[in-house]
Motif scaffolding. Structure first.
Motif, PDB file in Angstrom:
ATOM      1  N   TYR A 128      19.261  11.167 -27.839  1.00 53.43           N
ATOM      2  CA  TYR A 128      20.518  10.850 -27.870  1.00 53.43           C
ATOM      3  C   TYR A 128      21.167  12.205 -27.474  1.00 53.43           C
ATOM      4  CZ  TYR A 128      25.549   9.476 -28.640  1.00 53.43           C
ATOM      5  OH  TYR A 128      26.485   9.333 -28.412  1.00 53.43           O
ATOM      6  N   GLY A 129      21.068  13.131 -28.384  1.00 48.12           N
ATOM      7  CA  GLY A 129      21.634  14.316 -28.650  1.00 48.12           C
ATOM      8  C   GLY A 129      21.271  15.433 -27.428  1.00 48.12           C
ATOM      9  N   VAL A 130      20.247  15.570 -26.950  1.00 48.97           N
ATOM     10  CA  VAL A 130      19.828  16.304 -25.930  1.00 48.97           C
ATOM     11  C   VAL A 130      20.284  16.012 -24.572  1.00 48.97           C
ATOM     12  CG1 VAL A 130      17.758  17.337 -24.467  1.00 48.97           C
ATOM     13  CG2 VAL A 130      17.565  17.304 -27.221  1.00 48.97           C
ATOM     14  N   THR A 131      20.150  14.590 -24.234  1.00 56.37           N
ATOM     15  CA  THR A 131      20.826  14.232 -22.923  1.00 56.37           C
ATOM     16  C   THR A 131      22.367  14.232 -22.937  1.00 56.37           C
ATOM     17  OG1 THR A 131      20.623  11.942 -23.644  1.00 56.37           O
ATOM     18  CG2 THR A 131      18.640  12.508 -22.207  1.00 56.37           C
ATOM     19  N   TYR A 132      22.870  14.011 -24.066  1.00 54.52           N
ATOM     20  CA  TYR A 132      24.205  13.949 -24.099  1.00 54.52           C
ATOM     21  C   TYR A 132      24.749  15.647 -23.823  1.00 54.52           C
ATOM     22  CZ  TYR A 132      28.765  13.187 -26.531  1.00 54.52           C
ATOM     23  OH  TYR A 132      30.240  13.230 -26.810  1.00 54.52           O
ATOM     24  N   ALA A 133      23.884  16.565 -24.432  1.00 52.95           N
ATOM     25  CA  ALA A 133      24.435  17.758 -24.191  1.00 52.95           C
ATOM     26  C   ALA A 133      24.242  18.426 -22.805  1.00 52.95           C
ATOM     27  CB  ALA A 133      23.606  18.619 -25.408  1.00 52.95           C
ATOM     28  N   VAL A 134      23.142  18.129 -22.288  1.00 50.74           N
ATOM     29  CA  VAL A 134      22.698  18.419 -21.063  1.00 50.74           C
ATOM     30  C   VAL A 134      23.720  18.083 -20.040  1.00 50.74           C
ATOM     31  CG1 VAL A 134      20.762  18.210 -19.412  1.00 50.74           C
ATOM     32  CG2 VAL A 134      20.050  18.874 -21.709  1.00 50.74           C
ATOM     33  N   LEU A 135      24.135  16.935 -20.045  1.00 51.26           N
ATOM     34  CA  LEU A 135      24.984  16.268 -18.980  1.00 51.26           C
ATOM     35  C   LEU A 135      26.464  16.291 -19.151  1.00 51.26           C
ATOM     36  CD1 LEU A 135      22.712  13.018 -18.233  1.00 51.26           C
ATOM     37  CD2 LEU A 135      22.825  15.128 -16.777  1.00 51.26           C
ATOM     38  N   LEU A 136      26.887  16.976 -20.351  1.00 53.00           N
ATOM     39  CA  LEU A 136      28.581  16.768 -20.461  1.00 53.00           C
ATOM     40  C   LEU A 136      29.096  17.751 -19.588  1.00 53.00           C
ATOM     41  CD1 LEU A 136      28.530  17.069 -24.296  1.00 53.00           C
ATOM     42  CD2 LEU A 136      29.879  15.590 -23.001  1.00 53.00           C
ATOM     43  N   VAL A 137      28.728  18.874 -19.314  1.00 56.91           N
ATOM     44  CA  VAL A 137      29.527  19.717 -18.218  1.00 56.91           C
ATOM     45  C   VAL A 137      29.674  19.010 -16.558  1.00 56.91           C
ATOM     46  CG1 VAL A 137      29.664  21.812 -17.104  1.00 56.91           C
ATOM     47  CG2 VAL A 137      29.132  21.810 -19.198  1.00 56.91           C
ATOM     48  N   LEU A 138      28.545  18.476 -16.495  1.00 57.72           N
ATOM     49  CA  LEU A 138      28.085  17.593 -15.170  1.00 57.72           C
ATOM     50  C   LEU A 138      29.375  16.422 -15.001  1.00 57.72           C
ATOM     51  CD1 LEU A 138      27.081  17.242 -12.253  1.00 57.72           C
ATOM     52  CD2 LEU A 138      25.433  15.969 -13.377  1.00 57.72           C
ATOM     53  N   GLY A 139      29.593  15.702 -16.245  1.00 61.69           N
ATOM     54  CA  GLY A 139      30.389  14.728 -16.483  1.00 61.69           C
ATOM     55  C   GLY A 139      31.757  15.148 -16.235  1.00 61.69           C
ATOM     56  N   GLY A 140      32.040  16.323 -16.728  1.00 63.47           N
ATOM     57  CA  GLY A 140      33.272  16.825 -16.562  1.00 63.47           C
ATOM     58  C   GLY A 140      33.752  17.189 -15.171  1.00 63.47           C
ATOM     59  N   ARG A 141      32.915  17.840 -14.410  1.00 58.11           N
ATOM     60  CA  ARG A 141      32.838  18.090 -13.016  1.00 58.11           C
ATOM     61  C   ARG A 141      33.129  16.777 -12.222  1.00 58.11           C
ATOM     62  NH1 ARG A 141      31.698  22.561  -9.593  1.00 58.11           N
ATOM     63  NH2 ARG A 141      32.484  23.514 -11.568  1.00 58.11           N
ATOM     64  N   LEU A 142      32.219  15.609 -12.483  1.00 56.69           N
ATOM     65  CA  LEU A 142      32.480  14.682 -11.864  1.00 56.69           C
ATOM     66  C   LEU A 142      33.665  13.822 -11.709  1.00 56.69           C
ATOM     67  CD1 LEU A 142      28.753  13.125 -12.231  1.00 56.69           C
ATOM     68  CD2 LEU A 142      29.779  13.950 -10.249  1.00 56.69           C
ATOM     69  N   SER A 162      43.778  25.302 -25.450  1.00 56.76           N
ATOM     70  CA  SER A 162      45.187  25.619 -25.447  1.00 56.76           C
ATOM     71  C   SER A 162      45.559  26.448 -24.145  1.00 56.76           C
ATOM     72  CB  SER A 162      45.591  26.632 -26.520  1.00 56.76           C
ATOM     73  OG  SER A 162      45.122  27.822 -26.823  1.00 56.76           O
ATOM     74  N   GLU A 163      44.985  27.424 -23.570  1.00 58.60           N
ATOM     75  CA  GLU A 163      45.031  27.962 -22.508  1.00 58.60           C
ATOM     76  C   GLU A 163      44.346  27.689 -21.216  1.00 58.60           C
ATOM     77  OE1 GLU A 163      46.914  32.226 -24.429  1.00 58.60           O
ATOM     78  OE2 GLU A 163      44.629  31.859 -24.325  1.00 58.60           O
ATOM     79  N   VAL A 164      43.523  26.634 -21.140  1.00 65.37           N
ATOM     80  CA  VAL A 164      42.878  26.112 -19.923  1.00 65.37           C
ATOM     81  C   VAL A 164      43.954  25.345 -19.058  1.00 65.37           C
ATOM     82  CG1 VAL A 164      41.067  24.519 -19.191  1.00 65.37           C
ATOM     83  CG2 VAL A 164      40.750  25.880 -21.273  1.00 65.37           C
ATOM     84  N   PRO A 165      44.138  26.067 -17.841  1.00 65.00           N
ATOM     85  CA  PRO A 165      44.885  25.361 -16.753  1.00 65.00           C
ATOM     86  C   PRO A 165      44.524  23.793 -16.583  1.00 65.00           C
ATOM     87  CG  PRO A 165      44.263  27.578 -16.072  1.00 65.00           C
ATOM     88  CD  PRO A 165      43.374  27.112 -17.183  1.00 65.00           C
ATOM     89  N   ALA A 166      45.513  22.965 -16.188  1.00 66.32           N
ATOM     90  CA  ALA A 166      45.396  21.679 -15.996  1.00 66.32           C
ATOM     91  C   ALA A 166      44.174  21.374 -14.680  1.00 66.32           C
ATOM     92  CB  ALA A 166      46.539  20.872 -15.664  1.00 66.32           C
ATOM     93  N   ALA A 167      44.423  22.452 -13.978  1.00 63.26           N
ATOM     94  CA  ALA A 167      43.315  22.154 -12.649  1.00 63.26           C
ATOM     95  C   ALA A 167      41.929  22.333 -13.151  1.00 63.26           C
ATOM     96  CB  ALA A 167      43.712  23.188 -11.568  1.00 63.26           C
ATOM     97  N   ARG A 168      41.790  23.099 -14.202  1.00 62.46           N
ATOM     98  CA  ARG A 168      40.386  23.217 -14.926  1.00 62.46           C
ATOM     99  C   ARG A 168      40.078  22.520 -16.078  1.00 62.46           C
ATOM    100  NH1 ARG A 168      38.323  29.565 -13.632  1.00 62.46           N
ATOM    101  NH2 ARG A 168      37.735  29.236 -11.401  1.00 62.46           N
ATOM    102  N   ALA A 169      40.864  21.267 -16.411  1.00 59.77           N
ATOM    103  CA  ALA A 169      40.865  20.699 -17.530  1.00 59.77           C
ATOM    104  C   ALA A 169      39.429  19.930 -17.517  1.00 59.77           C
ATOM    105  CB  ALA A 169      41.638  19.551 -17.559  1.00 59.77           C
ATOM    106  N   GLY A 170      38.694  19.512 -16.443  1.00 56.68           N
ATOM    107  CA  GLY A 170      37.398  18.776 -16.830  1.00 56.68           C
ATOM    108  C   GLY A 170      36.523  19.710 -16.967  1.00 56.68           C
ATOM    109  N   VAL A 171      36.443  21.008 -16.332  1.00 62.33           N
ATOM    110  CA  VAL A 171      35.294  21.985 -16.357  1.00 62.33           C
ATOM    111  C   VAL A 171      35.408  22.392 -17.752  1.00 62.33           C
ATOM    112  CG1 VAL A 171      34.586  24.346 -16.034  1.00 62.33           C
ATOM    113  CG2 VAL A 171      35.366  22.560 -14.025  1.00 62.33           C
ATOM    114  N   GLY A 172      36.768  22.808 -18.430  1.00 61.49           N
ATOM    115  CA  GLY A 172      37.001  23.381 -19.753  1.00 61.49           C
ATOM    116  C   GLY A 172      36.626  22.459 -20.972  1.00 61.49           C
ATOM    117  N   SER A 173      36.881  20.981 -20.704  1.00 65.38           N
ATOM    118  CA  SER A 173      36.636  20.101 -21.764  1.00 65.38           C
ATOM    119  C   SER A 173      35.058  20.093 -21.853  1.00 65.38           C
ATOM    120  CB  SER A 173      37.218  19.006 -21.622  1.00 65.38           C
ATOM    121  OG  SER A 173      36.940  18.315 -20.174  1.00 65.38           O
ATOM    122  N   GLY A 174      34.448  20.074 -20.443  1.00 69.71           N
ATOM    123  CA  GLY A 174      32.960  19.772 -20.583  1.00 69.71           C
ATOM    124  C   GLY A 174      32.179  21.113 -21.127  1.00 69.71           C
TER     125      GLY A 174
END
Length: 475
Positions: A66-80, A403-415
């Protein structure tokens, strides 16, 4: 001179979507689910092993898969989410999380449970980045600060509450389901979440979405797998050759990933993890602190569950409820976090590390003095003080990072942020859990627990020192 991220101006089309109270409740409910499920199995592992005749290596895969697949795909989930719409990915990820939770609860054997857990981690990776990205894109000012603080409080409380809930559900044996209830309980929660999300969560997306970074996605996955897979499975498997080869490949995979991402950034494309994001001091320094904090948090939760059940002989309910003071203290103190940060700045995080260190020391003294009669009463002072310290750190650090991540990069930053946190959580179970289980045959359960907690204490000292480098105020 303060460094900033250069962001291309985006076209606006009227007022931005607003995230109201019911919508915020819905996304916070979704944020709790993956973290609860990371920890809920800790106290259920003995029952799973007995029922499915699973050995230690397979049981570790139930956690690690669970932990490994979760970690591996999180940034991709933000980009999608940036590309196709965050609400759409949120709904799809939540529905998949419910279905894979059902598959876990109905798994006929150990290996089918491992596969279902890996799929559950992948669905969580599609859902969770949309939570932070939606908060970042659909709130502003004081509402955003409050929402981020509530997100941090939800994250920390979920980690502790998951372990308590797991013990209660296993012992309750609801309708004869036994350990399966720790997964089946997600299904009605997901149904409720889907109904609320369809009504209350606004759609947001990047105005200029970038295509998926294929090479970066593959190299990030390889980097995380070469580190997390051998550390989580190495001890139980007897440290075969593949584990050492994998660890040796890790620095080369990271170097290749970073080179590809820097090249993409320089040529004007948007990489999976933009190196330019790390030029923002709040993000860079917040992530540096989050790594040792999360390693210690998850390692402690895993080790204390094993020690209380296998060493102190507690059942799943007493083992889970022994941490109830930590959850209560975390909840109460985290509610005061926004006011404290506004008044005292980020030195609140430093004070939190001191409190957490004192709490862990009290737990060490209780284990040394009272073993094997360790339970709620013995752990109460240390657990409460440690929980208060954690509440001054985690919610505030999560808010600082974004706090300083622009809204346009919210998905990338959160990922990026959630991937860092999740990777460190998995690393904590792998490192501190492996240390504890390796020491038990040589030192005995009590001394192995004390030694592992002292190692965690060194990590807490490191977080305290790193907190001194945080920006003094939060945007």
């Amino acid at each position: 001179m303060r460094e900033t991220v250069t962001v291309t101006a985006v076209r606006t089309t009227g007022a931005p979507p607003a995230l109201g109270g019911p919508g915020l409740f819905t996304v916070l409910l979704a944020a709790a689910l993956p973290l609860v499920d990371f920890f809920i199995v800790n106290v259920a592992l003995p029952a799973i092993g007995t029922d499915l005749a699973a050995g230690e290596a397979v049981l570790e895969l139930v956690v690690a898969g669970y932990g490994v697949t979760y970690a591996v795909l999180l940034v991709l989930g933000g980009r999608l989410g940036d590309l196709f719409g965050r609400r759409r990915l949120f709904l799809g990820g939540m529905a998949a999380f419910g279905l894979t939770s059902l598959a876990c609860g109905l798994a006929p054997g150990a290996w089918s449970l491992v596969a279902a857990r890996a799929a559950q981690g992948a669905s969580a990776a599609a859902m969770l980045p949309q939570v932070l990205a939606t908060i970042q894109a659909a709130t502003s000012g004081a509402r955003r600060a409050k929402a981020m603080s509530l997100y941090g409080a939800t994250a920390g409380l979920s980690m502790v509450a998951g372990q308590i809930l797991g013990g209660v559900l296993v012992a309750a044996d609801v309708a004869g389901t036994g350990w399966r209830a720790v997964f089946l309980v997600n299904v009605p929660v997901v149904v409720l979440g889907l109904v609320l999300a369809a009504r209350c969560v606004p759609e947001t997306r990047s105005q200029h979405p970038e295509p998926v970074d294929g090479p970066g996605t593959v190299l990030l996955a390889v980097s995380l797998l070469t580190l997390l897979a051998p550390l989580t499975e190495g001890r139980a498997a007897g440290w075969p050759l593949w584990t050492w080869l994998s660890l040796a490949a890790f620095p080369f995979a990271v170097a290749a990933f970073w080179a590809v991402e820097r090249r993409a950034d320089r040529t004007g494309r948007t990489p999976l993890v933009p190196p330019s994001l790390f030029r923002v001091p709040s993000m860079r320094r917040g992530l540096e602190l989050m790594v040792p904090f999360s390693i210690g948090f998850s390692g402690f939760m895993f080790v204390i569950a094993l020690a209380l059940q296998r060493g102190a002989g507690l059942g799943p309910v007493p083992a889970g409820l022994a941490l109830a003071p930590m959850a209560v203290a975390f909840l109460v103190v985290s509610l005061a976090g926004p006011r404290l940060i506004a008044r005292y700045g980020t030195r609140v995080v430093t004070a939190g590390s001191v409190l957490q260190g004192v709490g862990v020391l009290l737990i060490v003294l209780a284990a040394w003095r009272d073993w094997p009669h360790l339970g709620f009463g013995s752990l109460l002072p240390g657990a409460a003080v440690a929980g208060a310290g954690q509440a001054l750190q985690l919610p505030n650090v999560l808010r600082i990072v974004m706090s300083e991540v622009p809204a346009a990069r919210a998905g990338v930053g959160s990922g990026v942020m959630v991937t860092t946190q999740q990777s460190a959580l998995a690393l904590g179970v792998a490192t501190l859990g492996t240390l504890f289980l390796t020491l038990v045959p040589h030192l005995g359960m009590r001394d192995a627990l004390v030694s592992t907690l002292l190692v965690q204490l060194a990590g807490i000292v490191l977080t305290g020192l790193l907190s001194l480098r945080l920006p003094r105020t939060v945007g």
